[in-house]
Design an enzyme around this catalytic site. Structure first.
Site, PDB file in Angstrom:
ATOM      1  CG  ASP A  66      36.201 -13.457   3.732  1.00  0.00           C
ATOM      2  OD1 ASP A  66      35.998 -12.533   2.958  1.00  0.00           O
ATOM      3  OD2 ASP A  66      36.695 -14.555   3.384  1.00  0.00           O
ATOM      4  CD  GLU A  83      34.062 -13.791  26.329  1.00  0.00           C
ATOM      5  OE1 GLU A  83      35.212 -13.332  26.264  1.00  0.00           O
ATOM      6  OE2 GLU A  83      33.769 -14.977  26.058  1.00  0.00           O
TER       7      GLU A  83
END
Ligand code: GLC
Length: 534
Positions: A195, A251
């Site tokens: 957003d 990751e």
């Protein structure tokens, strides 16, 4: 040929949970509702779901004001429902991305409660505090500075007053937010829609924004209200943060990150980094929400997208969302045009993002500003409505968020409640999933067929794109290719039939019954289109 990462060859369906399907009869859509409709989305053929926020929230901006990022708003369900949803989506071989609001929280978030109660202690600079406002303006207009009595200072809110911006210059804040991101990646989310990502950093010295002649902000230029938004939007630190965000995602493997950003293409592409692996994986480039329905417009759009987002980047093609007009309304309700638009969207080089209800051609409702649930129109209720209509602006976002139209029954099959949170659009008797399922030529079945071709033809997912020359003026043509695999797409943006020569080996799709190819000549009737394998 090396394969592209999944997030560059997928198709995305946006679900606004409040309006999708109500499983418990309270008039509000919910997570179990989405679960019950997963077969529908799968059968339709989308590969990725983006779910608008369902986290704990006072719902003053319907979930874009979050009070706790790791718990679920009770009207939507429970954490168990979310886990079930992730599992069920994955079981179907699909992906699911959540909506992450990083820029601000709700004023109900404990961080804000603590920060607004004292100028001292751990939380003192978790938000952006000043003794005196500068000239910065908020996105919906008016000063974005608001006075907090208890603390005796002003806090900054890029959007609405109950959505205070976090202070990312405080490393603890950044850490805490990235922990929220990790929380959902640990739970199995395949990535995020981000957003207002380009608002995250503001000028460290709080310099006044300079004067500008621009009246209203646009998709290409966030300046407006006579102010150049250089110290509030698209700061270099935000581009850098995109890189940090990507590192966290990496990751966990290949994770999608799609930025809600605004500004010229050459600015916003900086959120993608330089080499395809050191920035967000995708950005919305919202200029196209204001598309014109002509071959020329889409030809120029392709040129622009291909220039700004060449491999290893990938453009995003989007024509509506929970904040903007529905594409069918922009097209004057002409289903032939809607079928052509979506055929373009599903065959061009780029990731298509389609808002719920677009597949059946839902249109904007018309509600008075005075009784709007969306807070934005209340700011503007003294300006006559026709002014906004003439400018093509969606001020009352309730109008584009009406419940999904499943069938011609009570509440369009969305809910068994006496009253739904927003009224169902009154065209649900003829515009609904059940009716369109039965019609081979419906928008729904057209989109289903095109999604099927998209999943089958690797060239459509990954191929390069070349515009075709020497076509009639109303025809847009492009060829997608990988090595010697080639597919040509020809689309007629006119209501009159047209004929021209085109080479190919086989016709694999016709949009209309009047679209024909005899091995040499193509005939396209009104808004007709065709796909030829080369
Ligand atoms: C984004 C969302 C919009 C929300 C605003 C503030 O533009 O799409 O719905 O109101 O950000 O979070």
């Amino acid at each position: 040929m090396t394969s592209l990462p999944w997030f560059h060859k997928t198709t995305i369906y946006q679900i606004y949970p409040r309006s999708f399907y109500d499983s418990n009869g309270d008039g509000i859509g919910d997570l179990q509702g989405i679960l019950q409709k997963l077969d529908y989305v799968q059968r339709l053929g989308f590969e990725t779901l983006w779910i608008s926020p369902f986290f704990a929230s006072p719902q003053a901006d319907f979930g874009y004001d979050i009070s706790d990022y790791t718990s679920i708003a009770p009207e939507y369900g429970t954490m168990e429902d979310v886990i079930q949803l992730i599992e069920q989506v994955h079981r179907r071989g699909m992906k699911i991305v959540f909506d992450m609001v990083l820029n601000h929280t709700s004023i109900e978030h404990t961080w804000f409660k603590k920060s607004s109660s004292s100028r001292e202690g751990t939380w003192m600079d978790w938000y952006i505090w000043r003794d005196r406002p500068n000239n910065w303006l908020s996105v919906p207009g008016g000063s974005g500075w608001h006075y907090a009595k208890e603390r005796g200072q002003y806090f900054w809110a890029s959007f609405l007053p109950f959505q205070p911006d976090l202070n990312y210059r405080n490393p603890q804040v950044k850490q805490a937010k990235l922990d929220n991101v990790r929380f959902w990646l640990d739970k199995g989310s395949d990535g995020f829609r981000l957003d207002i990502f380009n608002y995250i950093y503001k000028d460290a010295e709080f310099r006044d924004n300079p004067f500008s002649f621009s009246l209203l902000p646009t998709e290409d230029d966030p300046s407006g209200f006579f102010q150049q938004a250089i110290y509030t939007v698209n700061l270099p630190e935000s581009f850098e943060f995109a890189r940090e965000f990507r590192n966290v995602c990496d990751e966990y493997g290949e994770k999608l990150s799609i930025g809600e950003v605004s500004g010229g293409s050459s600015t916003i592409r900086k959120f993608l980094g330089e080499n395809g692996s050191n920035g967000l994986t995708l950005v919305f480039d919202f200029g196209m929400l204001n598309f014109k329905f002509t071959a020329d417009y889409f030809r120029d759009l392709i040129r622009d997208m291909e220039m700004q987002y060449p491999d290893p980047f990938m453009p995003v093609y989007v024509f509506s969302n929970h904040d903007r007009r529905r594409s069918m309304s922009r097209l004057g309700g002409d289903v032939r045009k809607a079928r052509l638009l979506h055929m373009f969207q599903l065959t061009v080089r780029g990731v298509p993002v389609i808002y719920y209800g677009e597949e059946i051609g839902m249109t904007d409702a018309k509600f008075p500003f005075g009784t709007a649930l969306d807070p934005i129109p209340h700011k503007y209720k003294f300006i006559p409505r026709f002014v906004f209509d003439a400018l093509g602006l969606t001020i009352n976002r309730d109008e584009v968020r009406t419940p999904m139209q499943w069938n011609g029954g009570r509440n369009a099959g969305f809910s068994s409640a006496n009253q739904t949170w927003l009224a169902v659009h009154n065209n649900y008797g003829s515009t609904n999933v059940e009716v369109e399922e039965q019609d081979n030529n419906s928008l729904l079945n057209t989109i289903r067929s095109l999604l099927e071709i998209h999943r089958r033809e690797i060239v459509l997912q990954q191929g390069s794109l070349e515009l075709m020359d020497n076509l009639p003026e109303s025809v847009l043509g492009y060829t997608r290719s990988i090595g010697n695999k080639k597919i040509s797409i020809l689309l007629n943006f006119d209501g009159r039939e047209t004929k021209f020569d085109a080479q190919g080996k086989k016709c694999i799709f016709k949009l209309t019954s009047g679209s024909q190819w005899n091995g040499k000549t193509v005939r396209l009737d009104a808004y007709g289109a065709i796909i030829l394998k080369q």
